[in-house]
Scaffold this motif. Structure first.
Motif, short mmCIF file in Angstrom:
data_model
loop_
_atom_site.label_atom_id
_atom_site.label_comp_id
_atom_site.label_asym_id
_atom_site.label_seq_id
_atom_site.Cartn_x
_atom_site.Cartn_y
_atom_site.Cartn_z
N THR A 278 -34.62 -15.69 -23.26
CA THR A 278 -36.09 -14.79 -22.62
C THR A 278 -35.60 -14.13 -21.16
O THR A 278 -35.06 -13.00 -21.17
CB THR A 278 -36.85 -16.08 -22.39
N VAL A 279 -34.92 -15.26 -20.66
CA VAL A 279 -34.67 -13.95 -19.08
C VAL A 279 -33.51 -12.80 -19.11
O VAL A 279 -34.48 -11.93 -18.36
CB VAL A 279 -33.47 -15.34 -17.85
N MET A 280 -32.58 -13.00 -19.71
CA MET A 280 -31.41 -12.18 -19.83
C MET A 280 -32.03 -10.84 -21.22
O MET A 280 -31.74 -9.60 -20.19
CB MET A 280 -30.75 -12.17 -20.51
N GLN A 281 -33.47 -10.48 -21.14
CA GLN A 281 -34.33 -10.13 -22.34
C GLN A 281 -34.93 -9.22 -21.20
O GLN A 281 -35.71 -8.49 -21.17
CB GLN A 281 -35.01 -10.48 -23.56
N SER A 282 -35.27 -10.37 -19.85
CA SER A 282 -36.26 -8.95 -19.08
C SER A 282 -35.82 -8.71 -18.18
O SER A 282 -36.18 -8.10 -16.81
CB SER A 282 -37.41 -9.88 -18.24
N VAL A 283 -34.21 -8.71 -17.75
CA VAL A 283 -33.08 -7.83 -17.06
C VAL A 283 -32.98 -6.91 -17.46
O VAL A 283 -33.27 -5.65 -17.08
CB VAL A 283 -31.55 -8.78 -16.69
N GLY A 284 -32.94 -6.15 -18.45
CA GLY A 284 -32.68 -4.78 -19.09
C GLY A 284 -31.17 -4.85 -18.73
O GLY A 284 -31.33 -3.32 -19.41
N ILE A 285 -30.52 -5.64 -18.43
CA ILE A 285 -28.94 -5.12 -18.19
C ILE A 285 -28.65 -5.19 -20.12
O ILE A 285 -28.71 -5.71 -20.52
CB ILE A 285 -27.99 -6.11 -18.47
N PRO A 286 -27.60 -3.80 -20.48
CA PRO A 286 -27.39 -3.40 -21.76
C PRO A 286 -26.67 -4.66 -23.12
O PRO A 286 -25.70 -4.84 -22.21
CB PRO A 286 -26.38 -2.54 -22.21
#
Length: 469
Positions: A278-286
């Motif tokens: 969930t956190v990684m989805q919020s980062v915006g890194i492909p």
């Protein structure tokens, strides 16, 4: 030959192929699995941002346990480990109960890991039947464990190294987001804006402690693996020091960053299976979320791999003690007790059945069922340590490794585990822990009494050292 030497001789035959480097990775690798990546989501649901406090309390108990266990393991490295210590220092009944309760909890915990893998794979392939992933990954890891202990050690080393690297990278990225991201992260709002830091009060935090203990479960496997280490004293010392440092970094720091970066209700309500994703989805890194989902799968497979290994050795120890069929104590030429491995893999079948029956509640059910064995075993390790120290003091024995703070630390750990076990009765999702555990314990006591009444002696080790059969 007398005393503990008889037990160590009885359990001889396994190959001592694990290096100190592998042992250090196995120690932390067992504790970084589904409990952290998926179990933390359930803990956050109860404790909110206060989950950090939950894991601090649970981590403190885990470190006390590691101290007790490291002290006994340096004195007596054997695959029977805490089961053998309970047998020798408390009573044969205690050893019988500890081994079977621990074995059953590990077998069920294997199921939590494999069902978690099936959940994670939905992230990429939601339409593929879960049983395909369960069967495929299970077959691969059973094959690794059946090949040799050296193969297990190598695979587990790289699994664990991957997890360690990934969590360090996650922590660095998360700190970067907090320190210099494109937008300021409203940390204070995330920590206190949805009902406060402890939205469900201390009751929610304490429930989070129960889940944290399940997350830390498997750190004790270092003691079992010491029986197949090249240099057990050195390996246990290294692993203990590494575990203390890494638990603080990997659990407490990563969970703190998670609840600072994303509102806790979003973490719980999100459709993904892990707060890390969930956190990684919020980062915006492909592809960041896909990369971390891969890491989460590796973590679950690593924990599953270790649990298959540990449950096999505990069943082997039961057989060598005469408390399980003799065939389970037989060792192949490659040093693997293959029959014990086959029986220990039965937890996968149980997990698959539970998962297919009700995918939505499979993980909490498996946690509840395996929790009794976890808490009973940890409690008995603390209890055994009291007997161990008293016996050693009476003999004037020199201990090459000493746990700081004895006896306060041992008593505090025992009290904490006892309180957690009693608490499970009052929490709906853990109610099955005592409902399942108490009758199971009574059944084990009855089985032991019947075995003793028949006067069945433990078979000699030499009679059970042949091939499988």
């Amino acid at each position: 030959m007398d005393g503990f030497d008889k037990i160590q001789s009885r359990e001889a035959g396994l190959h001592k192929k694990l290096t100190a480097r592998q042992m250090s990775m196995i120690a932390i690798g067992g504790a970084i699995g589904t409990g952290l990546f998926l179990g933390s989501k359930f803990a956050i649901g109860f404790a909110g941002p206060g989950v950090v406090v939950s894991y601090v309390i649970g981590g403190f108990i885990a470190l006390l346990l590691m101290g007790c266990l490291a002290e006994m393991t340096v004195a007596h490295p054997t695959s029977g480990s805490f089961g053998a210590y309970a047998e020798h220092y408390v009573s044969p009944l205690a050893g019988f109960l500890v081994r079977y309760c621990y074995w059953s909890s590990i077998v069920l915990a294997v199921g939590t890991e494999v069902t978690a893998v099936a959940e994670y794979m939905k992230f990429w392939l939601p339409d593929v039947a879960a049983w395909i992933w369960i069967a495929g990954f299970s077959a691969a890891l059973i094959g690794v464990n059946a090949y040799s202990v050296k193969a297990f050690g190598s695979v587990e080393y790289w699994f664990s190294a991957t997890k360690v690297f990934a969590i360090v990278a996650f922590i660095v990225l998360a700190i970067g987001m907090l320190a210099g991201g494109r937008e300021a992260v409203p940390v204070a709002q995330h920590l206190t804006g949805q009902g406060g830091f402890m939205p469900n009060g201390w009751g929610g935090v304490w429930t989070g402690v129960i889940i944290s203990i399940f997350s830390y479960f498997s750190i004790e496997m270092i003691a079992v693996a010491a029986g197949e280490a090249e240099h057990p004293e050195q390996a246990v010392r290294q692993a203990f020091k590494a575990t203390v440092a890494r638990l603080v970094i990997f659990y407490l720091l990563s969970l703190s960053l998670i609840v600072m970066l994303v509102p806790w209700k979003t973490l719980v309500a999100d459709g993904t299976t892990s707060p890390f994703v969930t956190v990684m989805q919020s980062v915006g890194i492909p592809y960041a979320d896909s990369i971390l989902n891969f890491i989460v799968i590796v973590a679950a497979l690593s924990a599953m791999n270790s649990m298959l290994y540990i449950s096999t050795r505990m069943l082997f120890s039961l057989s060598r003690a005469g408390d399980a069929p003799a065939a389970l104590g037989r060792i192949r030429a490659n040093g693997v007790p293959l029959n014990a491995l086959a029986v220990s893999a039965s937890g996968i079948a149980v997990a698959a059945w539970v998962y297919v029956s009700d995918p939505g509640t499979a993980f909490p059910i498996m946690i509840a069922l395996s929790m009794f064995g976890v808490l009973f075993t940890w409690g008995m390790i603390f209890f055994t340590h009291l007997f161990f120290r008293r016996r050693m003091a009476g003999r004037g024995a020199f201990l090459r490794f000493r746990m700081p703070g004895y006896p306060a630390g041992t008593l505090l750990g025992l009290t904490g585990i006892s309180a957690i076990l009693l608490t499970t009765w009052f929490i709906d999702i853990f109610h099955a822990t005592l409902v399942f555990g108490v009758p199971f314990l009574a059944l084990l006591v009855l089985a032991y009494g019947l075995r003793k009444a028949r006067g069945k002696p433990a078979p000699d080790r030499e009679a059970r050292s042949g091939g499988i059969g």
